[in-house]
Structure formats: structure tokens, C-alpha cells
Enzyme design. Structure first.
Site, PDB file in Angstrom:
ATOM      1  N   LYS A 284      -2.988   6.614  10.140  1.00  0.00           N
ATOM      2  CA  LYS A 284      -3.344   5.869  11.348  1.00  0.00           C
ATOM      3  C   LYS A 284      -2.809   4.443  11.355  1.00  0.00           C
ATOM      4  O   LYS A 284      -2.936   3.732  12.356  1.00  0.00           O
ATOM      5  CB  LYS A 284      -4.872   5.838  11.493  1.00  0.00           C
ATOM      6  CG  LYS A 284      -5.499   7.218  11.626  1.00  0.00           C
ATOM      7  CD  LYS A 284      -7.018   7.139  11.642  1.00  0.00           C
ATOM      8  CE  LYS A 284      -7.637   8.531  11.734  1.00  0.00           C
ATOM      9  NZ  LYS A 284      -9.120   8.490  11.693  1.00  0.00           N
ATOM     10  N   THR A 285      -2.225   4.016  10.245  1.00  0.00           N
ATOM     11  CA  THR A 285      -1.743   2.633  10.169  1.00  0.00           C
ATOM     12  C   THR A 285      -0.265   2.555  10.547  1.00  0.00           C
ATOM     13  O   THR A 285       0.475   3.521  10.417  1.00  0.00           O
ATOM     14  CB  THR A 285      -1.922   2.071   8.750  1.00  0.00           C
ATOM     15  OG1 THR A 285      -1.173   2.877   7.821  1.00  0.00           O
ATOM     16  CG2 THR A 285      -3.379   2.064   8.341  1.00  0.00           C
ATOM     17  N   GLY A 286       0.151   1.394  11.010  1.00  0.00           N
ATOM     18  CA  GLY A 286       1.569   1.142  11.250  1.00  0.00           C
ATOM     19  C   GLY A 286       2.244   2.047  12.252  1.00  0.00           C
ATOM     20  O   GLY A 286       3.413   2.391  12.092  1.00  0.00           O
TER      21      GLY A 286
ATOM     22  N   SER B 261       0.787  -1.239   0.000  1.00  0.00           N
ATOM     23  CA  SER B 261       0.000   0.000   0.000  1.00  0.00           C
ATOM     24  C   SER B 261       0.815   1.284   0.000  1.00  0.00           C
ATOM     25  O   SER B 261       0.241   2.376  -0.062  1.00  0.00           O
ATOM     26  CB  SER B 261      -0.964   0.006   1.193  1.00  0.00           C
ATOM     27  OG  SER B 261      -1.997  -0.933   0.991  1.00  0.00           O
TER      28      SER B 261
END
Length: 321
Positions: free
Chosen positions: A233-235, A83
Site C-alpha cells: 500500500k506504500t509508494g 525499508s
């Protein structure tokens, strides 16, 4: 007369010897100092290499400090982007909209039955109706902050396709450093296709660095992408992990997470970030993990460790200077 000449020669010889000793002494001190304080790029390379060497997989890293000093570790390999390519997608789409005079606030009506209920899609959970009405800006926000696959697939299918995205990015970074060939939907159907959406660590770092230091597209749209990446907000257990409690640190980043194959090998676990420190140092850090023989949490620890070391060394450099 002869005695005076000999005396002059002796004096001149002594003077030359003294000069030689002085020059040698200064050179030796300089060499010793340089040896005791090697260049930052060397220290970064050595420190990162030590971490990478212990990894049960392959890790590629690139660092660009203050838009100038560059560090590469395992950059000759290419890595599945996963992504991370949603940054590439956002830039290509915004550039296309610039050229066509289309606003990011254009409303899109999405039939729910055309979306994949099995893929990662916070958007699908946020809206329960049969038709979802969102602006293109909303779709981009979903892809950049929460890595929504349905939003990405929709924009590739109906707005700017994979080939157009690949071609535009090739105008920004070296053609040999990346390739975008498939959508999230296609990679989900055939996990091996993820390896055809690849990048070198430096290629990804260069794109992120240019995004934050140069004008690539319309100012408003580029600012939107940059600000949205700051809300990712990811990882948070990767590059951001050692920085979250640091005062005055601003981080914008995009992650990419791969599939686990039948042998328990994690195909990819990535993060690319642009980081501003309170001491006026800014740097881009790209960390790509591939074919990792361990779980996602363990892979994240390697990424976070590299991030912590880079941060620490750059802060030490700032204090010394």
C-alpha cells in the site's frame, strides 16, 4: 586453347565480383536494419539515462526482462535500502522458520510499552490494548504491505537478527551487491547508519527476480511473500503510478523512504517491483534515488517517469514481435 582459358578467367572474375557485391549489399542492409532497430537493452539504457541525467541527486536503475535481458544505469554506486530490506528480512525469517519447523501462524504477544510510539507503525494504530496478539504472518504482512517499523524491529530483535538476515541473503545474491547492518530502530537513532544498509540496483533487482521466478524457500511461505507484496500500500506514486490504470498489469513491489537532513536533502527514495504484463512479458524494475535535492513528491515523479518509459518500451516491443 589460350583464348578459352582467358575467357574462363574473365567469367570467373565477373562471377566473383557479383558475389562480392551481393554479399556486401546483404551485409549493408543488415547493418542498416540493426542501426534502425537497436537492441531493446540499448534503447532502455539510453531512455533511462536521459531521465537520470536531469535528476538533482543520484538515481540507480536495474531492469531484468523475462528473467534474461538486463539493463543497468549507475549500478556501480550503492544506495541506502531503507525499508526495501524488509523483503530481505521476510525471506531470511521464513527460511529460518523452515529450518526450525515453525509455523508463520505462531502467535506472538507484544507488550505495547516495548514499541516505539514515534516511528511509522500502522500496527500500533490498529490495536489500542496494552498487549497486542498477532501471528508472525500478521507481522510480516504489516512490514511488507505497510512498511511497519515496529513489526520489523520486533522480528529482528526476537526472531531472526540482522546478522542472520545478511548472511542468508548472501547465499542468494552477490555479497558485494548489498549489506544489512542495522535495524529500523538503529537507523532512526542515527540517520547516517542508513547508508550502511545498502544495495546496488542490480542486487535488489536480482533478489526480487529470484523471489518471483525460482524456488528459494518453502513454497507456501514464498507464495505468501509474493502475494503479500502484490498488496503493498506504500509508494503508489512511484513505480506503480503509471501502471494503476493499465488493464491486466500485475505489480508486486516494496518501497523504501529515507530521512531528510538539515540541508533539506532526501537520503533515499526507492522502489523495487516485479511486474507482469498481459502480453506474457514480465520484468523486475529497481529504482533507487539517493541524496536528492528536492521533496519526496518530486523524487517519486522521477521513479514514476522511469517506470512509465520502461512499460511503454516493453509494450512496443511486444506489439512489434
Amino acid at each position: 586453347m589460350e583464348k578459352n582459358r582467358k575467357k574462363q578467367i574473365v567469367v570467373l572474375s565477373i562471377a566473383l565480383v557479383c558475389i562480392f557485391i551481393l554479399v556486401f549489399s546483404l551485409f549493408h542492409k543488415s547493418a542498416t536494419k540493426d542501426s534502425a532497430n537497436p537492441p531493446l537493452t540499448n534503447v532502455l539504457t539510453d531512455s533511462i539515462s536521459q531521465i537520470v541525467s536531469a535528476c538533482p541527486g543520484e538515481i540507480g536503475v536495474a531492469v531484468i526482462v523475462n528473467n534474461r535481458d538486463t539493463v543497468k544505469v549507475n549500478n556501480k554506486s550503492v544506495y541506502p535500502m531503507m525499508s526495501v530490506f524488509k523483503v530481505h528480512q521476510a525471506l531470511a525469517l521464513c527460511n529460518d522458520f523452515d529450518n526450525k519447523g515453525i509455523s508463520l501462524d505462531t502467535l506472538v504477544n507484544i507488550n505495547r510499552d516495548k514499541l516505539d510510539p514515534k516511528t511509522w507503525s500502522p500496527m500500533l494504530k490498529d490495536y489500542s490494548g496494552p498487549v497486542i496478539s498477532l501471528t508472525v504472518r500478521d507481522l510480516l504482512r504489516y512490514t511488507l504491505t505497510q512498511s511497519d517499523n515496529n513489526a520489523s524491529n520486533l522480528m529482528f530483535k526476537d526472531m531472526v537478527n540482522v546478522a542472520q538476515t545478511d548472511s542468508f541473503i548472501a547465499t542468494l545474491i552477490p555479497r558485494s551487491s548489498f549489506q544489512i547492518a542495522y535495524t529500523e530502530e538503529e537507523m532512526s537513532a542515527d540517520h547516517n547508519k542508513a547508508y550502511s544498509n545498502y544495495t546496488s540496483p542490480l542486487g535488489a533487482a536480482m533478489l526480487m527476480n529470484r523471489l518471483f521466478t525460482e524456488g528459494l524457500i518453502d513454497d507456501e511461505k514464498q507464495s505468501f511473500i509474493k502475494n503479500t507484496l502484490k498488496e503493498c500500500k506504500t509508494g503508489v506514486d512511484r513505480i506503480a503510478a503509471p501502471l494503476l490504470d493499465k488493464e491486466g498489469v500485475v505489480i508486486a513491489h516494496k518501497t523504501g523512504s529515507g530521512y531528510v537532513n538539515e540541508n533539506g536533502v532526501l537520503a533515499a527514495h526507492n522502489d523495487v517491483a516485479y511486474i507482469c504484463l498481459p502480453n506474457n512479458i514480465s520484468y523486475t524494475l529497481a529504482v533507487f534515488v539517493k541524496d536528492f535535492k528536492g521533496n519526496k513528491s518530486q523524487a517519486s515523479q522521477y521513479v514514476a517517469h522511469i517506470s512509465a518509459v520502461v512499460y511503454s518500451l516493453l509494450m512496443q516491443t511486444s506489439v512489434k514481435s
